[in-house]
Design an enzyme around this catalytic site. Structure first.
Site, short mmCIF file in Angstrom:
data_model
loop_
_atom_site.label_atom_id
_atom_site.label_comp_id
_atom_site.label_asym_id
_atom_site.label_seq_id
_atom_site.Cartn_x
_atom_site.Cartn_y
_atom_site.Cartn_z
CG ASP A 141 5.28 -2.97 0.04
OD1 ASP A 141 5.45 -4.17 -0.29
OD2 ASP A 141 5.16 -2.05 -0.78
CE LYS A 147 8.75 -9.18 -8.89
NZ LYS A 147 8.94 -8.38 -10.14
CE LYS A 203 -15.15 -3.86 3.69
NZ LYS A 203 -15.76 -2.85 2.79
#
Length: 238
Positions: free
Chosen positions: A132, A136, A208
């Site tokens: 992840d 921000k 993908k």
């Protein structure tokens, strides 16, 4: 001021299993899967019925590349740590379809697993692919690849073992490179001319997700660090 909570390898997401995923879960989780919090000990030899080079993947996602890499390296045992149940269920489906016997799944926090269960110097490799990015700025302290976590990972690698990272976020790639370079147990395997990056190894499949990142104009960066350059070289793919 309250102490910031410790970094974990995941964020909880609620999601339903598809019918096929639920069937795979019901059939295979008790055979191939374990919960990190319930592990009495770290015993891959018992899980796989053999002693072999061992790779730990932190965050296997939907398992597309995990299953492909396990199938391509049957001489290596693979442990995938993930919290997203649909991803684990999908990986169970892939493992069943491919007839894999060298793949085990763990559900839970990989940081806790490394800290509390995995012995020092016991892993031949750790893979962290597309964690992840927390894009921000105010959230970047939540990123997985931080000095304390990298030091923990490095301590669990055997001499010659490798840490392979990949991301499609430029600033996270730069952070990964800096953090791993600063870890005294690790050495970057890239050439001096490459600014620390390596080309994507042919054995790391393009998923993908990665294809979409390329379409959206984000470059993918791979990093490969090795523990203790004076130690014996790896005799298998990292």
């Amino acid at each position: 001021m309250a102490e910031h909570p410790p970094i974990t390898s995941f964020v909880h997401h609620r999601a339903r299993l598809t019918e096929g995923q639920q069937a795979a879960w019901d059939r295979w989780w008790s055979v191939r899967g374990r919960d990190v919090v319930d592990l009495p000990s770290w015993d891959p030899a018992a899980w796989f019925g053999r002693t072999a080079p061992l790779i730990l993947e932190i965050g296997s996602g939907m398992g597309e590349s995990t299953a492909a890499m396990a199938a391509a390296a049957p001489e290596v045992d693979h442990v995938a740590v993930e919290v997203f149940e649909p991803g684990l269920a999908q990986l169970l489906m892939r493992a069943d379809d491919a007839g894999l016997t060298n793949l085990a799944l763990l559900r839970g926090d990989a940081v806790a697993l490394l800290r509390d269960r995995v012995p020092e110097g016991s892993l031949d490799g750790v893979r962290i692919y597309f964690p992840d990015p927390w894009p921000k700025r105010k959230h970047r302290k939540r990123r997985l690849v931080q000095p304390d976590v990298v030091a923990l990972v490095a301590s669990r690698l055997r001499p010659g073992g490798t840490l392979h990272l990949a991301t499609d976020w430029d600033d996270y790639a730069t952070q990964m490179r800096a953090v791993c370079t600063a870890e005294p147990l690790l050495c970057n395997t890239a050439s001096d001319e490459s600014e620390g990056w390596i080309a994507r190894p042919g054995w790391r499949p393009v998923t993908k997700f990665e294809q979409r990142a390329r379409v959206e104009g984000r470059d993918v960066h791979d990093l490969l660090f090795r523990r203790d350059i004076s130690g014996p070289p790896s005799d298998h793919r990292p």
